[in-house]
Design a protein around this motif. Sequence first.
Motif, mmCIF file in Angstrom:
data_model
loop_
_atom_site.group_PDB
_atom_site.id
_atom_site.type_symbol
_atom_site.label_atom_id
_atom_site.label_comp_id
_atom_site.label_asym_id
_atom_site.label_seq_id
_atom_site.Cartn_x
_atom_site.Cartn_y
_atom_site.Cartn_z
ATOM 1 N N TYR A 228 65.978 -51.279 35.444
ATOM 2 C CA TYR A 228 64.821 -51.534 36.297
ATOM 3 C C TYR A 228 64.020 -50.249 36.486
ATOM 4 O O TYR A 228 64.542 -49.141 36.301
ATOM 5 C CB TYR A 228 65.285 -52.082 37.654
ATOM 6 N N THR B 202 64.828 -59.807 43.259
ATOM 7 C CA THR B 202 64.498 -60.129 41.860
ATOM 8 C C THR B 202 65.729 -59.973 40.971
ATOM 9 O O THR B 202 66.057 -60.849 40.167
ATOM 10 C CB THR B 202 63.393 -59.171 41.344
ATOM 11 N N ASP C 294 67.945 -62.681 38.533
ATOM 12 C CA ASP C 294 67.959 -62.559 37.077
ATOM 13 C C ASP C 294 69.289 -62.079 36.512
ATOM 14 O O ASP C 294 69.520 -62.201 35.314
ATOM 15 C CB ASP C 294 66.877 -61.562 36.632
ATOM 16 N N CYS C 295 70.129 -61.498 37.346
ATOM 17 C CA CYS C 295 71.311 -60.813 36.817
ATOM 18 C C CYS C 295 72.590 -61.302 37.496
ATOM 19 O O CYS C 295 72.553 -61.994 38.512
ATOM 20 C CB CYS C 295 71.175 -59.298 37.018
#
Lengths: 411, 411
Positions: free
Chosen positions: A228, A244, A248-249
């Motif tokens: 990131y 976020t 996503d992870c």
Amino acid sequence: MKEEFFSVVTPETVFSHIERFSPVATEQVPLDRALGRVVCENICAGENIPGFDRAVMDGFAVRAASTFGASELNPVYLVLKGAVVMGRVPDLAVGPEEAAAIATGGMLPRGADSVVPREFTQMVDETTVEVHKPVAPGAHMVAADEDFKKADRVIARGTRLRSQELGVLAALGIVSVPVYKKPVVAVIPTGDEVVAVEETPPPGCIRDVNTHTLAGLVTQAGGLPVLYDLVSDDRDALRNVMTTALADCDMVLLSGGSSVGARDFTIAAMEDLAGARVLVHGIGMRPGKPTILAEVEQKAVWGLPGQVASAMVVFMMIVRPFVEHVGGAAAVSTRPGRRVAARLWRNVPSVYGRIDYVRVKLVEKEDVLWAQPVFGKSGLLNTMTWADGVIEIDADTEGLNAGETVGVVLF
Amino acid sequence: MKEEFFSVVTPETVFSHIERFSPVATEQVPLDRALGRVVCENICAGENIPGFDRAVMDGFAVRAASTFGASELNPVYLVLKGAVVMGRVPDLAVGPEEAAAIATGGMLPRGADSVVPREFTQMVDETTVEVHKPVAPGAHMVAADEDFKKADRVIARGTRLRSQELGVLAALGIVSVPVYKKPVVAVIPTGDEVVAVEETPPPGCIRDVNTHTLAGLVTQAGGLPVLYDLVSDDRDALRNVMTTALADCDMVLLSGGSSVGARDFTIAAMEDLAGARVLVHGIGMRPGKPTILAEVEQKAVWGLPGQVASAMVVFMMIVRPFVEHVGGAAAVSTRPGRRVAARLWRNVPSVYGRIDYVRVKLVEKEDVLWAQPVFGKSGLLNTMTWADGVIEIDADTEGLNAGETVGVVLF
């Protein structure tokens, strides 16, 4: 000011939380991409392997009984019925006192139960084989189901595939392999004094070292790192990027400041997340004490120390088993890594009640492998490039003596 | 028939040929793809790292001399000049009897030469800091060039990049890394009794196991395996595929029959190649004796044993250092792999004059790591999936005793 209060816990306590985090989803990968992946179901043999009685030496397929009593002084004589053609079903059979020439890998003819190696034989004429050593039934051959029996479990769920397991899958014709996805691990760099690697840091700033170091460690642990952009020391910004990343992870690593302020700030931003529960506020280890672990929607969010050497040790010793567990690996060891045994070069003091991790360099002298402690500030990279691994000094000792055997976890 | 004559050589003799084979060409890769790659030039620091005097503790930047003599009973009192803002050049200076608040990672102000940790201090009022422990110059800080000095060699040519070396490259702003290409290794399966993995083998045939096993080992050695289609036992076909492979790849592995016929045939096809020189006809090791090494245009062409366990051991113990050498790795060890120390579970006999490699399983009992020999035919995969590694029994012994410490090379 007083010493900052840390409610530190032992590594064992940290590991006790591992089952809170569920393995990732699964996928199919082609066999030639399966190395190092973790299988998500038991793999069973759909057929016998090798599937036929197979010679493992060059020689003659026989009935073992035909050779009983054979010796150099009293050889037995067998009638040569022909030769087995490689890759074909033999068009001949072997009876008592008979033999068929066969090469390694060939299929035994009907009637044969063993192979006499060439070196125990001599051709007398074109159709007569002299055998001067007996063989037992089953000798120098592999039976049809000797490697794997149909329906046997050949690879257990949760196994990380090595080269030989790829061979097993190939033998069974499994060209698409059911595996766990690689756990996706967000690596989020923070800190107002940090700039991206591409930039020239203005005075007072440094480039982002930890993100790339941690990404390497995530990859080695079987994960897929997602890097990131830098987040400034702003609670809203930090909360937003974590939100976020959690969407996503499968796991989040915050790599941030080591100052008490930065740490408080990280905890506050974690607690801002819906459903967050901070599980660990500090670990009784050095380096690595100011490590934070929170659970958010069954995903682990780590706050790692900002000093690069500390972050590496915490990842190797604490975080790595969590990545492996989330990646589906069975029976994850919380003693990470097989340890290379070495003798300690000099005395190393330690503090009772805290696990110390000491970087060491391995040096071989006269066939003895020595572990030489590499001392240095944990903010420095140079000691890490010099070192080969770390040794662990248990909490219940006050140090190790020169000459003791230690187990080195390699980088 | 007499026992086949092998002019076997020792592994040392095989390794003596390693310098015949030159490293591959080089390329640039992005930093986030550089893990495990081998750098092709010395990496030197283009600047001092960290580049400024940097605090490694939270506390107060001071002149160390201002704290000399401080104690719990006789603290010294310093005038607080302000606070260092993270990531900025401080807009203040520190003189004698003065201090500036600073957090870990902050830049020391002009005049300061050390940091007093917070826990050695107490605020008396808004502008007065009480210090009750002295610090030495340089304490709790990293000097501007303490990690790396400008022009220092920080990573040597031939180093395989680990996570910490990625950190060093990041610190220096090196986002494109000069590395050796991955050596491209052709894996060519041969044998009339072998069918492709996708096929259902007719009776007398087996699927191609070795190609996938060897491809995994090549990958682990840092190479890029290229899997060729099966070649039938035909001398022209074999010569043609080797010619193609030598044009496209940096090394060739022939994985073929273990029969004496197949072996003779492989040597003949190698000798057909222009400029070929067969260097090794057999190695004094078990398994692995019928291994062939030829040099063709400075590239290594290996004929590996057909039994999968033999092929794996030969790769791990003999071929792997060649792949690493061709891949540019410096100081390649011909004792492959760091060895995990374990105690031998039972006596293992061996034959004088030959190096024996014995598969072992590692079992931990009451904190002792035991190596349990896994015996089995070298044509079987099941023993390989059961085993964790191999131990080496030197040529000059007739075996090892139970309880001896052995070094296990892990798969």
